[in-house]
Structure formats: C-alpha cells, structure tokens
Design a protein around this motif. Structure first.
Motif, mmCIF file in Angstrom:
data_model
loop_
_atom_site.group_PDB
_atom_site.id
_atom_site.type_symbol
_atom_site.label_atom_id
_atom_site.label_comp_id
_atom_site.label_asym_id
_atom_site.label_seq_id
_atom_site.Cartn_x
_atom_site.Cartn_y
_atom_site.Cartn_z
ATOM 1 N N THR A 103 -47.492 -37.245 -1.741
ATOM 2 C CA THR A 103 -48.068 -38.725 -1.709
ATOM 3 C C THR A 103 -49.367 -38.230 -1.170
ATOM 4 O O THR A 103 -50.644 -37.930 -1.177
ATOM 5 N N SER A 153 -45.547 -33.945 -11.614
ATOM 6 C CA SER A 153 -44.309 -33.975 -10.810
ATOM 7 C C SER A 153 -43.743 -32.977 -10.178
ATOM 8 O O SER A 153 -43.452 -31.914 -9.087
ATOM 9 N N LEU A 205 -48.725 -39.245 -5.778
ATOM 10 C CA LEU A 205 -47.955 -38.242 -5.419
ATOM 11 C C LEU A 205 -46.439 -39.526 -4.958
ATOM 12 O O LEU A 205 -46.383 -39.001 -4.145
ATOM 13 N N HIS A 206 -46.388 -40.260 -5.407
ATOM 14 C CA HIS A 206 -45.510 -41.470 -4.980
ATOM 15 C C HIS A 206 -43.848 -41.447 -5.425
ATOM 16 O O HIS A 206 -43.480 -42.387 -7.008
ATOM 17 N N THR A 247 -39.601 -39.595 -10.605
ATOM 18 C CA THR A 247 -40.696 -39.844 -10.787
ATOM 19 C C THR A 247 -41.411 -41.239 -11.334
ATOM 20 O O THR A 247 -42.600 -41.727 -10.827
ATOM 21 N N SER A 301 -43.202 -44.393 -12.413
ATOM 22 C CA SER A 301 -44.244 -44.430 -13.503
ATOM 23 C C SER A 301 -45.591 -42.922 -13.408
ATOM 24 O O SER A 301 -46.362 -42.363 -14.190
ATOM 25 N N ALA A 302 -45.205 -41.792 -12.327
ATOM 26 C CA ALA A 302 -45.243 -40.712 -12.550
ATOM 27 C C ALA A 302 -45.526 -39.455 -14.181
ATOM 28 O O ALA A 302 -44.159 -39.715 -14.139
ATOM 29 N N ASP A 303 -46.074 -38.368 -14.179
ATOM 30 C CA ASP A 303 -46.048 -37.683 -14.325
ATOM 31 C C ASP A 303 -44.949 -36.766 -14.849
ATOM 32 O O ASP A 303 -45.476 -35.830 -13.290
#
Length: 645
Positions: free
Chosen positions: A382, A339, A387-388, A331, A333-335
């Motif tokens: 994305t 995710s 979300l990346h 994930t 830096s994404a939560d």
C-alpha cells in the motif's frame, strides 16, 4: 591504529535491542539525543512501518567510534517472521551482540538465534538487558545460559577478568588454557580474546539500555576483547541484503571481506558498481572505494542476491530458516501484472517470498513465515506501490523426501539430440536440503558433460511425486551416463538430468519409499497449574509431543515440545481464552518432520506425477529417424548405459 569490527545486534522481539543500539550510539557520541522506539525517533528504525509498529523490520547500519574501536553495527529484525533476513546478516559478521531480557528467561526465538550463531560460527557477546525490571534475575539467567546454551557464558562484569574466579571459569573452557592457567594463575588478554573468537567463551554483561547503565561497559568489552579479522589481499565480498531507496534505485549491501571495492569496478558480468554508499542510519556518504572489513551499499547491480559471493568469495550457505506458509493474493480491482511486478520487486529484496503466478488458478502465490510478515507485506504494497491486495488464509508448505536409495535414469534422444544420465538418490540428514555430487569417471562421461549435469541439478527446484511439493534432504550423485560427440548439447543433459530425478522418485513411490514432510513448531507453553491437564489433552489432540518442566512454580507450569504447525498455528488464541490471559504460547519453526496426516493431505492434493509435464519422469528414445516417448517404468531396461537396480 583503529580496530575495525562489524557486529550485529540480534534479539527476540521486545528484548530492548533497538534501545541498546540507541544507547551505544549516544554513549559513543554518535548521537546527541537518545532516540526511543516508542517515540518513533530511533536512529535505526527510520522506515515508516518500523515507526508505526515499534519493531525492527529491515536490517540497518550505524557506525561509531569508541577509543580505538571503529565499530559498524548492523541492527537486525527481532520478530521471528523476519528471521531469514537476520540469518543473511549473520554471514558477514565479525561478532554478534545477543540481547536478552533479564526478566523473560530464554524465549524460543532466542534459542533459535543461538543455534544460527553457532551455525555461522559467530563469536558472541551477551548483553542482559532490563536488569531494573520487575522479576529481573541476571545472575539466575546467566546460570540458565550456562546450563542450556553453553558453559562458556561467563559474567564479565567487573575488572578482574584475567585473574581470580572469572579467569578460572574462562580457563575451564579449554584444556590447554586450563593447564597453563593452573601453572601461572593468570590469563593473558590475547588468550581470552582467542577463546571468545573461537566461540569457547561468551562474555555476559548486564545493564539497562534505557537507563544507560552497563552500556559503556559493553563498549569497553567490545574494544578490549575483540580481535580484527585477517583478510586476503584479493578482492572478495558477500552480499547480505537487497533494498530499494526512495527513488527506486536498487542497492546491493555488501561486506568487503578482502582487498578493496572501488567505484566503477565490474562485480558481475556486465555489471559495475556505479556508486558506493556508506550508510549511517538513513543517511549516506558516497565513497570512491571501500576497504576490507567495511560495509557498503552498491548501486548499479541488477542480478545480485543475498548470500552471493563477489570476487574470490563463494556463495554463502542457503538459509536454514524457510517459509512454512503459502498465501494466495487477490488483486481485486488492481492490475494483476502491476501487482505481480511489485511483489517480484519485494521478492528481489527477500527471495524467500518465492512469488509465483499460477496460470491454472489465475492468481499470485507467495511464501511467508507467518501472519506478522503478511500484515507488513500488505502495508508495504500500500505505502510503496499504492496497491491494496488481500491475502488468503495461509496454507501449509509441505516438502517431500525419501527413505531408501535408488538409481534414477533419464534419456533424451529426439532426432539429432542425445543424452543419458544415471543418478543415485540417497536419503540425507533431516534439514540438509538437496546436495549434489559426482562419482563418475571421466572416461565414462567427460568432465564438461558432468558439469552440465551438476549445473542442471542446481538450476531447478525439484518436486516430489506425492503432492508435487519441493524435494529435500536427498543427496543426488551422478554415477553414469552417455553423450554423443556429434549430437549432444548442454540442453540435452538438462532434460535427461531432470527426468532421471523424477524417474528415480517414481521407482521409489512404487515401493512406498517417498515421505511427505510438514513443518513442526518447537513450542513453550506457560499456563496456570490447574490448566495442565487441559493443555496436555490439547497437545495430544494436535499430534504433538510434550515435556513438563520440573522447575515449575506453585502457580504456573511450563510445557515444551514439538507439534505440527498445521494443528498448533491458532492455538495461542485458545490458550489466552481458557487461561483468561494468564497463559502464553511461544512457537518457533523447529524444522520438518513426517506429516501426521500424510494420507489425507496426499489425497486432498489430487496430484498426478505422470501428468505434470513440467516435471515428467518419462524419457525420449529414437528409432527409425524419429523420437518417441517411453514411460518411466520401462526406461531402465532400455537404457544405453548399464543400469543396476
């Protein structure tokens, strides 16, 4: 009176399926302009990713009228990585149109589609496309279809179908029809229709969808040679797709197979059809009811799933095509929770993703068919969620089975609880999955408790004891057990049932009767003649099997066979390199077979079956007012119901 038919378009990627759909819509007057895949304006590829990729990723609906034929078209994905979605659509079709390129022969995925069409008994028309392309040989391709798929693949080009050589070829597909034909010299239209419906005859038509040749002939054939399906008057429907619209509304796509579907109708406990949409491309109209034979997208359902039966309809068969690779999702830096929610929403649309959260590794895992699906999933995350996420290199998804029968025993008796279950585990045919049955008298175990056992068996993905991989190709039969009028509750039988499965598997492990399975590819390798020796050596090194085609040309050779996915998955790149771009490798998943390096894989997994507390083989007995654990190998001798080893 209009004849309502729902037909699906299926094809190997690049056969021209979407172009044919555009041509059908244009020729029937549904569209004023002929859309093109390469221009990004195809009617049934409205999604942004589909326009970017130039391929169909999601199943879409279009409706057209041709004479008295009211035709609902369901366009399906053409890439093998999305085959599971195509398979779900097949379960709701009256007919299919299989599109094959005249210059590409029979790619492996076309053969897979043919097998799936046979599995679901879908009557099929074949459109041989791109007859104007270099190297096209439609007549030769029809001969290949007859030799390799079915002798009932018959050329329906022209008007003389019920008499003459074509009629004779049709009559040869059924002994009774042949006898009548030899007497009369004629076939009735109804007889031909019935042979097509029975999948004894498969009309073949030729043309070029891009040039609009042969398209009207295909429409005319569909109008003349199809038969409407007879439906029951009671309401029934089958779910074949879950999607979310641009506003986030969850849509359940269904084919009504009996009675009528009405707005505000309760379809699932506590869940109503809030809205009925009938789509045509990316546009829809709202209906108050949808009649038998038609397709609708239902808003308001939250627990529906592909393959589910509604009303009087039972659930469909589980998909034959299953993911073979597991990916870990980083994930960054994404939560992680955001995710996970996004991936679970996508898994709602495609349950085969099998999204899970590993507490031990603190990472998300998903199951996929291959690299193209992974790339699409990354782009979906994305575009739809911002979300990346990064996916690891895919790992092989193993499975486990058995080669010997065993009785497994589970006992669950903590204080004030009681249940004992005896199960017979027997090997089942490869590819059959898990099947459950009961062979237990009701005077031994009441009907209600037996239903609790069978429900518990279906409620869990059972794991093997070699690596913890999913168990498959096993028949599990309830053969005995005990309950207590005072102390037994449903949960007790669930615990005893699950423990009985694991206990039996542990018994088998002590006799080396558990088998680790891995996915194998069915491949077709076309290479220059002077590279055959190199290819054969490579295939042997990959623990594969091969057969050299006898009809190879002077310059190119064809090798076909089976090989483990683990060893062949990156071989296409190697082929391109050593053949300088002349070679081509086509691979499709050919099912699971015994693992070629089982000892190494088992060792690398470091799996301890007795330490897996969520899948314990041990039981719980009671003495002196307290429950106590009993190891799996001691359970049979302590069982309260007679045990037969």
């Amino acid at each position: 009176m209009n004849k309502q038919i729902t037909a699906g378009l299926v094809a190997h990627v690049d056969a021209g399926k979407t172009t044919l759909t555009e041509a059908l819509l244009y020729q029937s007057g549904q569209r004023r302009k002929l859309g093109r895949v390469d221009n990004g304006d195809a009617f049934l590829d409205p999604d942004q990713l589909e326009k970017q990729r130039g391929i169909t990723i999601f199943a879409h609906q279009a409706n057209l009228q041709y004479n008295d034929l009211q035709l609902t078209l369901l366009d399906t994905p053409g890439h093998v990585d999305f085959a599971a979605q195509t398979e779900q659509v097949l379960q709701v079709l009256d007919y299919a149109i299989l599109v094959i390129s005249a210059s590409n022969g029979l790619p492996g995925y076309t053969r897979t589609l043919w097998s799936l069409l046979d599995r679901y008994r879908v009557p099929t028309f074949i459109f041989i496309n791109k007859v104007d392309s270099v190297g096209a040989d439609p007549a030769g391709l029809i001969q290949q279809l007859q030799a390799e798929l079915s002798p009932g693949c018959i050329d329906f080009t022209g008007n003389q179908i019920t008499s003459g050589p074509t009629a004779e070829a049709i009559a040869l597909q059924d002994d009774t029809v042949l006898e009548d034909y030899l007497t009369s010299g004629q076939l009735s239209t109804t007889t031909v229709q019935q042979l097509i419906k029975q999948r004894k005859v498969f009309p073949c038509l030729t043309g070029s969808a891009l040039k609009l040749t042969g398209v009207n002939e295909l429409l005319a054939a569909m109008a003349k040679w199809t038969l409407p399906t007879n439906y029951d008057p009671d309401f029934s429907a089958r779910v074949f797709k879950i999607s979310h619209d641009q506003n986030g509304h969850r849509l359940t796509w269904v084919r009504v197979t009996g009675g009528r579907l009405q707005a505000k109708q309760e379809l699932l406990p506590g869940e109503k059809a809030d809205q009925l949409r009938v789509y045509n491309g990316d546009k829809f109209t709202i209906h108050q009811e949808v009649t038998t034979g038609h397709v609708a997208a239902v808003a308001g359902l939250t627990t529906s799933y592909p393959g589910q039966g509604l009303g009087s309809s039972n659930d469909g068969r589980p998909p034959q095509l299953q993911p073979i690779l597991s990916y870990a999702v980083a994930t960054g830096s994404a939560d992680p929770q955001a995710s996970l929610r996004a991936l679970r929403e996508l898994a709602d649309e495609d349950p085969q993703l099998k999204v899970s959260w590993s507490k031990h590794l603190q990472e998300i895992h998903v199951h996929l068919m291959g690299e193209v699906q992974r790339e699409i999933l990354e782009q979906l995350l994305t575009q739809r969620y911002g979300l990346h996420l990064q996916f690891s290199q895919g790992q092989i998804l193993y499975r486990e089975t058995i080669d010997h029968a065993i009785e497994g025993v589970g006992h669950f008796e903590p204080l004030r609880h009681y249940a004992e279950v005896h199960l017979l585990l027997t090997p089942a045919p490869r590819g059959s999955g898990l099947t459950f049955a009961s062979n237990c008298r009701e005077e031994v175990l009441s009907h209600n408790w037996q239903e609790q056992v069978l429900t518990s068996l279906r409620a869990k993905e059972h794991r093997g004891v070699l690596t913890g991989a999913p168990l498959t190709d096993v028949k599990i039969t309830l053969i005995g057990g005990k309950g207590s009028i005072v102390h037994s509750v449903g949960g007790d039988f669930r615990e005893a049932t699950w423990r009985a499965v694991r206990q039996g598997l542990m018994e088998l492990q002590s006799g080396h009767h558990n088998i680790l399975l891995e996915p194998w590819y069915r491949y077709r390798l076309t290479i220059p003649q002077d590279q055959v020796g190199r290819a054969i050596n490579d295939i042997q090194q990959m623990h594969g099997q091969f057969k050299l085609a006898t009809n190879t040309s002077n310059t190119m050779a064809v090798l076909s066979g089976m090989a483990p996915v683990a060893t062949m998955r990156d071989y296409a790149i190697t082929v391109r390199n050593y053949s300088h771009g002349q070679g081509q490798l086509d691979c499709i998943v050919g099912g699971y077979r015994p693992c070629h390096n089982a000892e190494t894989v088992i060792k690398d997994h470091h799996y301890e079956a007795t330490a897996d507390l969520l899948n314990t083989p041990d039981s719980v007995f009671c003495a002196h007012g307290a429950g106590y654990p009993v190891k799996w190998n001691q359970v049979p001798q302590m069982a309260h119901f007679p045990y037969q080893k």
